[in-house]
Design a protein around this motif. Sequence first.
Motif, PDB file in Angstrom:
ATOM      1  N   GLN A 328     -21.911  -2.595 -22.231  1.00  0.00           N
ATOM      2  CA  GLN A 328     -22.170  -1.416 -21.424  1.00  0.00           C
ATOM      3  C   GLN A 328     -23.611  -1.366 -20.932  1.00  0.00           C
ATOM      4  OE1 GLN A 328     -20.686   2.179 -23.222  1.00  0.00           O
ATOM      5  NE2 GLN A 328     -18.581   1.489 -23.108  1.00  0.00           N
ATOM      6  N   ALA A 329     -24.440  -2.293 -21.392  1.00  0.00           N
ATOM      7  CA  ALA A 329     -25.791  -2.429 -20.833  1.00  0.00           C
ATOM      8  C   ALA A 329     -25.760  -2.974 -19.414  1.00  0.00           C
ATOM      9  CB  ALA A 329     -26.625  -3.348 -21.722  1.00  0.00           C
ATOM     10  N   ASP A 330     -24.586  -3.453 -18.973  1.00  0.00           N
ATOM     11  CA  ASP A 330     -24.376  -4.043 -17.643  1.00  0.00           C
ATOM     12  C   ASP A 330     -25.029  -5.420 -17.571  1.00  0.00           C
ATOM     13  OD1 ASP A 330     -23.823  -4.651 -15.020  1.00  0.00           O
ATOM     14  OD2 ASP A 330     -24.456  -2.719 -14.224  1.00  0.00           O
ATOM     15  N   PHE A 331     -24.413  -6.363 -18.288  1.00  0.00           N
ATOM     16  CA  PHE A 331     -24.938  -7.722 -18.355  1.00  0.00           C
ATOM     17  C   PHE A 331     -25.111  -8.356 -16.985  1.00  0.00           C
ATOM     18  CE2 PHE A 331     -23.537  -8.917 -22.967  1.00  0.00           C
ATOM     19  CZ  PHE A 331     -24.362  -7.920 -23.438  1.00  0.00           C
ATOM     20  N   ALA A 332     -24.161  -8.098 -16.081  1.00  0.00           N
ATOM     21  CA  ALA A 332     -24.238  -8.721 -14.756  1.00  0.00           C
ATOM     22  C   ALA A 332     -25.480  -8.268 -14.009  1.00  0.00           C
ATOM     23  CB  ALA A 332     -22.982  -8.399 -13.955  1.00  0.00           C
ATOM     24  N   ALA A 333     -25.767  -6.975 -14.056  1.00  0.00           N
ATOM     25  CA  ALA A 333     -26.946  -6.458 -13.363  1.00  0.00           C
ATOM     26  C   ALA A 333     -28.225  -7.003 -13.986  1.00  0.00           C
ATOM     27  CB  ALA A 333     -26.949  -4.932 -13.397  1.00  0.00           C
ATOM     28  N   LEU A 334     -28.241  -7.108 -15.300  1.00  0.00           N
ATOM     29  CA  LEU A 334     -29.421  -7.648 -15.976  1.00  0.00           C
ATOM     30  C   LEU A 334     -29.596  -9.130 -15.668  1.00  0.00           C
ATOM     31  CD1 LEU A 334     -28.951  -5.891 -19.441  1.00  0.00           C
ATOM     32  CD2 LEU A 334     -30.702  -5.351 -17.733  1.00  0.00           C
ATOM     33  N   ALA A 335     -28.497  -9.877 -15.652  1.00  0.00           N
ATOM     34  CA  ALA A 335     -28.566 -11.319 -15.389  1.00  0.00           C
ATOM     35  C   ALA A 335     -29.076 -11.601 -13.979  1.00  0.00           C
ATOM     36  CB  ALA A 335     -27.195 -11.957 -15.598  1.00  0.00           C
ATOM     37  N   GLU A 336     -28.726 -10.743 -13.040  1.00  0.00           N
ATOM     38  CA  GLU A 336     -29.213 -10.927 -11.673  1.00  0.00           C
ATOM     39  C   GLU A 336     -30.735 -10.922 -11.600  1.00  0.00           C
ATOM     40  OE1 GLU A 336     -27.564  -8.018  -9.104  1.00  0.00           O
ATOM     41  OE2 GLU A 336     -25.520  -8.838  -9.177  1.00  0.00           O
ATOM     42  N   LYS A 337     -31.350 -10.240 -12.570  1.00  0.00           N
ATOM     43  CA  LYS A 337     -32.802 -10.166 -12.594  1.00  0.00           C
ATOM     44  C   LYS A 337     -33.398 -11.034 -13.700  1.00  0.00           C
ATOM     45  CE  LYS A 337     -32.821  -5.651 -10.400  1.00  0.00           C
ATOM     46  NZ  LYS A 337     -33.281  -4.251 -10.437  1.00  0.00           N
ATOM     47  N   GLY A 338     -32.558 -11.925 -14.251  1.00  0.00           N
ATOM     48  CA  GLY A 338     -33.059 -12.929 -15.184  1.00  0.00           C
ATOM     49  C   GLY A 338     -33.164 -12.496 -16.626  1.00  0.00           C
ATOM     50  N   HIS A 339     -32.492 -11.398 -16.982  1.00  0.00           N
ATOM     51  CA  HIS A 339     -32.563 -10.937 -18.370  1.00  0.00           C
ATOM     52  C   HIS A 339     -31.207 -11.102 -19.057  1.00  0.00           C
ATOM     53  CE1 HIS A 339     -34.135  -8.795 -21.824  1.00  0.00           C
ATOM     54  NE2 HIS A 339     -32.990  -8.120 -21.863  1.00  0.00           N
ATOM     55  N   HIS A 340     -31.245 -11.628 -20.298  1.00  0.00           N
ATOM     56  CA  HIS A 340     -30.018 -11.905 -21.045  1.00  0.00           C
ATOM     57  C   HIS A 340     -30.142 -11.330 -22.460  1.00  0.00           C
ATOM     58  CE1 HIS A 340     -28.675 -14.585 -17.832  1.00  0.00           C
ATOM     59  NE2 HIS A 340     -29.913 -15.041 -17.804  1.00  0.00           N
ATOM     60  N   PRO A 341     -29.537 -10.167 -22.726  1.00  0.00           N
ATOM     61  CA  PRO A 341     -29.668  -9.532 -24.040  1.00  0.00           C
ATOM     62  C   PRO A 341     -29.220 -10.394 -25.215  1.00  0.00           C
ATOM     63  CG  PRO A 341     -28.800  -7.971 -22.459  1.00  0.00           C
ATOM     64  CD  PRO A 341     -28.792  -9.316 -21.784  1.00  0.00           C
TER      65      PRO A 341
END
Length: 537
Positions: A328-341
Motif C-alpha cells: 500500500q506504499a505504492d511500490f510502482a510509484a516509488l520504483a518510478e523514482k528509483g526507490h525500492h522499500p
Amino acid sequence: MYRIVPALIPFILVLAVASDSAPAADSPARPNLVYILCDDLGYGDVKCLNPEGKIPTPNMDRIAAAGMTFTDAHSGSSVCSPTRYGVLTGRYSWRSRLKHGVLGGLSPRLIEPDRMTVAAFLRQHGYHTAAIGKWHLGMDWVKLTGRDVAELNIESAEQVRNVDFSKPIANGPNSVGFDYYFGISASLDMVPYTFIENDRVTALPTEDADFEMMPGKPGRTRRGPRAPEFDAIDVLPRLTEKAVEYIGQRAADAKAGRPFFLYLPLNAPHTPTLPTPQWQGKSGLNAYGDFVMQTDATVGRVLDALDQHGLTDTTLVVFTSDNGCSPQADFAALAEKGHHPSYHFRGHKADIFDGGHRIPFLVRWPGKVQAGTKCEQLICLTDLLATCADILDASLPDDAGEDSVSILPALLGTAPSPLREAVVHHSINGSFAIRQGPWKLELCSGSGGWSAPRPGSPAERGLPPVQLYNLETDVGETANVQDQHPEIVQRLTALLEKYVAEGRSTPGAKQANTTPVEIRKASGPGKVKPKARSKAK
C-alpha cells in the motif's frame, strides 16, 4: 547465558521479588533500554541500509553511525501481531493460539497469563517499564451482553460496537509487565479510534468515522467508533510527545540507579499514511516517503531527549521494524523514482520471501557497541529477552524465551559464528520457512502472502510443494533448487520438525506449544479471506 533448573524456580522467584525493590549493590550495570519498533518500514527505506534509496533518514542513520548495523535481521513473522508477540515473549507466535493473520483492535489478549515477557523480566530486575504506541496484542474489553468479538482475527463491521468502551480494560499491557501504557489498541486502520492510557480510553468513542488510507488514493480505513477529537494524522505526533515526556520523567530515577525500559511501537509508516502538513511533499516521492521522513524525525526527537537529559551514554537504543513494507506504499510509484522499500529482496509484507521479514535493525550503546560497525549474523526479533538476560547476567527459566538467543556477543564484538542454529519464518497465511546459513527452505509453493504467486492462485498451481534457495548466491530467491539438494530439504525439514516437537529452538527442557502446530498447509489461501489479506496489518 544460562537456563534455570526447573526445581529451583520457586527459590529463584523469591529472590527476584526481593531484588525488585532493592537491587543488589554489586549488581551489573543496567542500561536504560529504548526499543523503537516501526510499523511496516522496509529494509530498503533506511538510507544507511540502502544507499541508493531516495528517502533521507538522518536519525536512523545517526544510530547506525554511532553503533552497529545488522544486515541479516528478521522479524518473527511477516505481519505484525505475531511479530510483537515474539518481541515481548522471546517465543515464536505460531506456538501460540495465533496460527495465521493478525488480531483486531477488540481481540482479547494473546499473551498467555503465565508467560514471562521482556517487561516483566526487566521489572523483576528493578526497571521501570513503559509501552507507548500501537499494542496489537489483544486486551480484554468488557463485551456487551450477548455480543462477541473476533478472538484471533480482525473484528467484523457488525462487531465494532460490541464492547462497553466506558469500562476498564482487563489484561492489557499493564498485565504483562508494563508499569505504564499509552497508545492505540491495534493498527490505525482498526477500531476503536481513541487513545488508551493504562486500562481506560482517554475519551469515549461516541462517533463513527473512518480515514483515508493515503492522500489522493482510493480506500479508507475500517469504519467504526471514534472519540470526537481523535484524528489519525495526530497519532504519530502524540506518541512522539509521550515518549519524550516519559524520558524526561524517568531521567532523575535513571541517574539514581533505577533504569527504564521504553518499548515504543510506532504506528508509522503503516496505513493510514497521513504525514502532517510539515512533512507533506518533503520526500519528493509520495505520501509514504513523506511519512517515513516524519517517522525518522520521531526517532530524532527520542535521541535528542536522551541527549538533553544526559542519558545517552547509559542507554541502549534498538531501532527496527515489525515486518517488511506493505504494497500500500505504492511500490510502482516509488520504483518510478528509483526507490525500492524491499531493497533487492523478493516480496514484501505478508510474504514468506525475505522482503516480508528481513528488517532494519540498528543498535547504539555508547562504550559497549563500537561505532560504525556492521554485523552479518543471522538474528531474529525474538532475541530481545535472552539478550536482556545476558546483559544483566541473569538466568531465564526453561519455560521462557524458548526461541530467544542472546545477541550480546555480537554487540560486544565477541560473537562466535553463528550465534543462531537457525531462524524460522512465518507468513500471513501460516506458511513456514526455515533458514540456516545460506539455505532457506520454504514449505509452500508460492509467496504464502500477497505477492505473486499468491496462495491458491493459478500461478501457484503446478509449482513444487517446497522451495529451497541459496541466499549466498541468490539473495533475490529467484532459482528454486529443491530438486538439486534433496538432502538439504530433508535436513532443514527435520530441524523444523524438531523445533516444533520440542516446543523450543534453544537448549533447554522440552516445552509444550500452546496449541498444536502443523508445518505444512494444504495448497490454497487457507483461512485468510481476500478482504483480510488486503487489509490485515
